[in-house]
Each structure stands twice: as C-alpha cells, then as structure tokens.
Design a protein around this motif. Sequence first.
Motif, PDB file in Angstrom:
ATOM      1  N   LEU A  29       0.814  -1.221   0.000  1.00  0.00           N
ATOM      2  CA  LEU A  29       0.000   0.000   0.000  1.00  0.00           C
ATOM      3  C   LEU A  29       0.847   1.270   0.000  1.00  0.00           C
ATOM      4  CD1 LEU A  29      -2.718  -1.044   2.602  1.00  0.00           C
ATOM      5  CD2 LEU A  29      -2.884  -1.097   0.132  1.00  0.00           C
ATOM      6  N   ASP A  67       6.697   8.316  -4.145  1.00  0.00           N
ATOM      7  CA  ASP A  67       6.060   9.443  -4.831  1.00  0.00           C
ATOM      8  C   ASP A  67       6.932   9.943  -5.986  1.00  0.00           C
ATOM      9  OD1 ASP A  67       4.282  11.388  -5.401  1.00  0.00           O
ATOM     10  OD2 ASP A  67       4.480  12.475  -3.509  1.00  0.00           O
ATOM     11  N   THR A  98      -0.954   4.789  -0.133  1.00  0.00           N
ATOM     12  CA  THR A  98      -1.823   4.663  -1.302  1.00  0.00           C
ATOM     13  C   THR A  98      -3.121   5.466  -1.159  1.00  0.00           C
ATOM     14  OG1 THR A  98      -2.976   3.078  -2.682  1.00  0.00           O
ATOM     15  CG2 THR A  98      -2.901   2.577  -0.349  1.00  0.00           C
ATOM     16  N   GLU A  99      -3.614   5.967  -2.266  1.00  0.00           N
ATOM     17  CA  GLU A  99      -4.911   6.656  -2.243  1.00  0.00           C
ATOM     18  C   GLU A  99      -5.995   5.782  -2.871  1.00  0.00           C
ATOM     19  OE1 GLU A  99      -3.856  10.198  -4.295  1.00  0.00           O
ATOM     20  OE2 GLU A  99      -2.964  11.103  -2.528  1.00  0.00           O
ATOM     21  N   THR A 100      -5.565   4.704  -3.532  1.00  0.00           N
ATOM     22  CA  THR A 100      -6.547   3.888  -4.248  1.00  0.00           C
ATOM     23  C   THR A 100      -7.346   2.967  -3.327  1.00  0.00           C
ATOM     24  OG1 THR A 100      -4.734   2.387  -4.786  1.00  0.00           O
ATOM     25  CG2 THR A 100      -5.404   3.951  -6.498  1.00  0.00           C
ATOM     26  N   ASP A 101      -6.643   2.186  -2.476  1.00  0.00           N
ATOM     27  CA  ASP A 101      -7.413   1.320  -1.573  1.00  0.00           C
ATOM     28  C   ASP A 101      -6.819   1.318  -0.155  1.00  0.00           C
ATOM     29  OD1 ASP A 101      -6.349  -1.642  -3.449  1.00  0.00           O
ATOM     30  OD2 ASP A 101      -5.230   0.036  -2.634  1.00  0.00           O
ATOM     31  N   LYS A 150      -7.433  -1.329   2.812  1.00  0.00           N
ATOM     32  CA  LYS A 150      -6.742  -2.629   2.942  1.00  0.00           C
ATOM     33  C   LYS A 150      -5.732  -2.632   4.093  1.00  0.00           C
ATOM     34  CE  LYS A 150      -6.794  -4.605  -1.727  1.00  0.00           C
ATOM     35  NZ  LYS A 150      -5.889  -4.892  -2.864  1.00  0.00           N
TER      36      LYS A 150
END
Lengths: 244, 69
Positions: free
Chosen positions: B25, B29, B43-46, B49
């Motif tokens: 995760l 950058d 992470t910004e997506t999930d 988790k």
Amino acid sequence: MKKVFERPASLRAVPTHYCSGCGHSIVHRLVCEVIDELGIREDVIAVCPVGCAVIAYEYWDFDCSEAPHGRTPCVATGIKRVHPDKVVFSYQGDGDLAAIGTAEIIHTANRGENITVFFINNGVYGMTNGQMAPTTLIGQKTSTSIHGRDITRDGYPMKMSELLSQLPGAKYIERVSVDNPANVLKTRAAIKKALKCQMEGKGFSLVEILSPCPTYWGLSPKDACRRIEDEMSKAFPLGVIKDA
Amino acid sequence: MGKITIDRNACKGCGLCAINCPEKLIIIDESMNVRGVHPAKFTETDPEKCKGCKMCAIMCPEVCIEVYK
C-alpha cells in the motif's frame, strides 16, 4: 482510531545525519523504545563512539557521554563503577569495537564489567568513506580492498561475539540483524534482555547487530537488506551465542 | 482496519516501508520533498486494505511513520 506506533519519547524529533536506509537509526529507535518501556530514562547513561554514530547524543534525549575512538567500554566502566545504580551502555561500530578498540572490549568483557554494549556490525568504516574493517566479508570490495578482501593479505572476518563469548566475564551475547521486520523485533527483544541482564547485576552483556550500509556497499537499501540475509548472516550466524 | 501517516519531509526515500508492506500500500512518490528525494506515500486507491500491522513503521529508519488502528 487509536495511535499504535509513534516516535519513542526519548528519541528527539530531529532529522538524523544517517544515509537513506542506514541501520543505525533503526537501532537508535529500538534502544529508545526499550528504555521507555523499562522506565529507565532518568537512570540510563550512554557512551557514544567515534564513527557514524558519533553524534548519537544529538538524537537520544537522555544522559550521554562521548569517548575517544574504541574507548567507550573504558569510559562506560568508569561511569558504572562510580554510579553502580545507573544503567550504562556503550554503543559502538565495527571499526570502533573490532579494530581500534579490540583490547578495550576484550578486557572489559574479561573483567566482567556490569555494562551493556551495542555493537553495530556493517562490515565497513562508514564515517571515513567505506574502508575495509576487520569484519569485512571475504571477497567484499571496499575502498581499501578494491579487488575484494583477500585472506592471504587481509586475514579473515573477525567474529567478535564468538571471541568474547569465550571469556567467563561475558554473561549474555547475542547476534541479531535489522534486515526485516521480524529481525528488528528480535533485535528489540535482545536489547531489552541485555539491559535487563545489567539491571539484574549479572555482568557484561553485548548485542551484535548486523546492519545495512547501502552507501558503502554500493547497493540500494532493499538489496542491502537482502545481502544481510544472503551473505552476511551466513558468515556471522544469528542467534544467542552465550546466555550464562 | 488501519491507517498510517508519513512525514513527507522527514522521509529519505529508502523504500524499506514499501518493500515490507504486506499489502503493497506504500508507493514512492514521483514528486520530490524538501530534501530532494522521492518520499514514500500511502496509497490513495485502496487505503481500507491497511490492517495497521506496523511493518512499515518498524522498518522506517527515520521514524516518520505513525500507525493508527
């Protein structure tokens, strides 16, 4: 949500001078975590070495002293004899402990001084640009062994923990590493056990910590950690070496 | 369910957190921080988790990760 991990209270909130991926700062944090856990921040006195960790006192928010190159066990001996109620530890690198300070560490262990030594073994002299140290592995390239360490010219990597374990004064010696989270937690447990060994008055304790030096190994931090697992821990086997 | 915060400007970009995250995760950058290195980024997506296992913080040499659970 509850905070479950934060900076230990006895570790100052300042950036360290260590290179990216250096094991020293991990060990600095572990020492502080254990000191906070044992509640001995007001009773601890550290003796800082010459080497990469020379300004460790800038990061540790408890009493620290400084010693000439290789002489931290002697200064720690003096402090401990004057203040037997304090918890005194020496923090040394491999150039400091295994080269210039060989006589001091051996005699300190042989006298069974009730101090603790944290020995950071990264196999090079990091502070002075990565020259060969007594603990450099066979075939390892450094700035003073450009074709790799040659045993006919430079001798063998020195196993200080095994050497010191022969001395009756040494009570607890363990070799650990900081190459993955599981080993970092084992290192924390070893640091705690060593300090407790001193607090119970048993005698000399030493924790050798295999630590990555990505800069002078010429590797990325990830590969440096892998090298500890693949090569270094083969030459310097991990585990408890003496627990008397 | 957990969450981490990374002190972007204290990070030296070694990436030990990213390689030790079991859920992968943490990414490096693309933009630089004040030190001129590419810091670690959560992470910004999930983010859901994240289990708050602390593996990243245990390995972080600069102690720039705080973990919430």
